[in-house]
Design a protein around this motif. Sequence first.
Motif, PDB file in Angstrom:
ATOM      1  N   GLU A  74       2.148   1.895  -3.447  1.00 23.42           N
ATOM      2  CA  GLU A  74       1.048   2.302  -4.313  1.00 23.42           C
ATOM      3  C   GLU A  74       0.560   3.714  -3.958  1.00 23.42           C
ATOM      4  OE1 GLU A  74      -0.266   0.730  -6.972  1.00 23.42           O
ATOM      5  OE2 GLU A  74       1.326  -0.742  -6.713  1.00 23.42           O
TER       6      GLU A  74
ATOM      7  N   ARG B 138       0.833  -1.203   0.000  1.00 24.28           N
ATOM      8  CA  ARG B 138       0.000   0.000   0.000  1.00 24.28           C
ATOM      9  C   ARG B 138       0.869   1.256   0.000  1.00 24.28           C
ATOM     10  NH1 ARG B 138      -3.795   0.537   4.462  1.00 24.28           N
ATOM     11  NH2 ARG B 138      -4.439   2.306   3.237  1.00 24.28           N
ATOM     12  N   TYR B 139       2.020   1.202   0.695  1.00 21.60           N
ATOM     13  CA  TYR B 139       2.931   2.347   0.734  1.00 21.60           C
ATOM     14  C   TYR B 139       3.472   2.656  -0.669  1.00 21.60           C
ATOM     15  CZ  TYR B 139       7.036   5.179   1.757  1.00 21.60           C
ATOM     16  OH  TYR B 139       7.969   6.190   1.774  1.00 21.60           O
TER      17      TYR B 139
ATOM     18  N   GLU C 229      -1.067   4.583  -1.094  1.00 17.86           N
ATOM     19  CA  GLU C 229      -2.390   4.499  -0.481  1.00 17.86           C
ATOM     20  C   GLU C 229      -2.341   4.515   1.042  1.00 17.86           C
ATOM     21  OE1 GLU C 229      -3.885   0.865  -2.112  1.00 17.86           O
ATOM     22  OE2 GLU C 229      -4.168   1.716  -4.117  1.00 17.86           O
ATOM     23  N   THR C 230      -1.184   4.789   1.634  1.00 19.18           N
ATOM     24  CA  THR C 230      -1.078   4.767   3.094  1.00 19.18           C
ATOM     25  C   THR C 230      -1.344   6.146   3.677  1.00 19.18           C
ATOM     26  OG1 THR C 230       1.295   5.146   2.887  1.00 19.18           O
ATOM     27  CG2 THR C 230       0.587   2.861   3.184  1.00 19.18           C
ATOM     28  N   SER C 231      -1.774   6.142   4.927  1.00 18.56           N
ATOM     29  CA  SER C 231      -1.973   7.404   5.640  1.00 18.56           C
ATOM     30  C   SER C 231      -0.657   7.792   6.311  1.00 18.56           C
ATOM     31  CB  SER C 231      -3.081   7.238   6.689  1.00 18.56           C
ATOM     32  OG  SER C 231      -2.660   6.323   7.689  1.00 18.56           O
TER      33      SER C 231
END
Length: 164
Positions: free
Chosen positions: A12, A9-10, A14-16
Amino acid sequence: MNIDELLNRYFEGETSSEEERELRAFFTSGNVPDRLAVYTPMFAYLEEEGRKERQPDEALIPIDEDILSMLDAEKVEEKKAFTLRSVLYLVSGIAASFLLLLGLNHLLNPVDPCFCSDNYVVINGRCYTDIHKVRSMALEALQEVATPADEYVDDLRSLFDDNE
């Protein structure tokens, strides 16, 4: 959440922010599996940069007021020189653009209409390149100077009559 999923996710995007902090903490903790060790330097660098941004500069030395005023004067002089140079570049650019436009105008709209043609005729000080216009003007000129046929025949008759 699994560290592998979090890494995917990082990458991509898409992480907070909280999840990114968790990743940096995990990779700087020292308990990183061998298969993920290749990411440790990257996250260590990111953590170090984050710490630098959060910490104020502690190495500031108090500066004497005289030195500070001298530095301000130097900045003002430097700014004046920069402004003068910018104006000089601007004026030079405008002048070069103007000369370029004049040159293009001269090439596209020449003063001499015969400039772009190899075949032309000058009649009464004007230049003509259209063959049809030249032909019609030549015929008009020839008709102006031509002797009418009946006058010519009369002149010939008078010549023959004089000879007899």
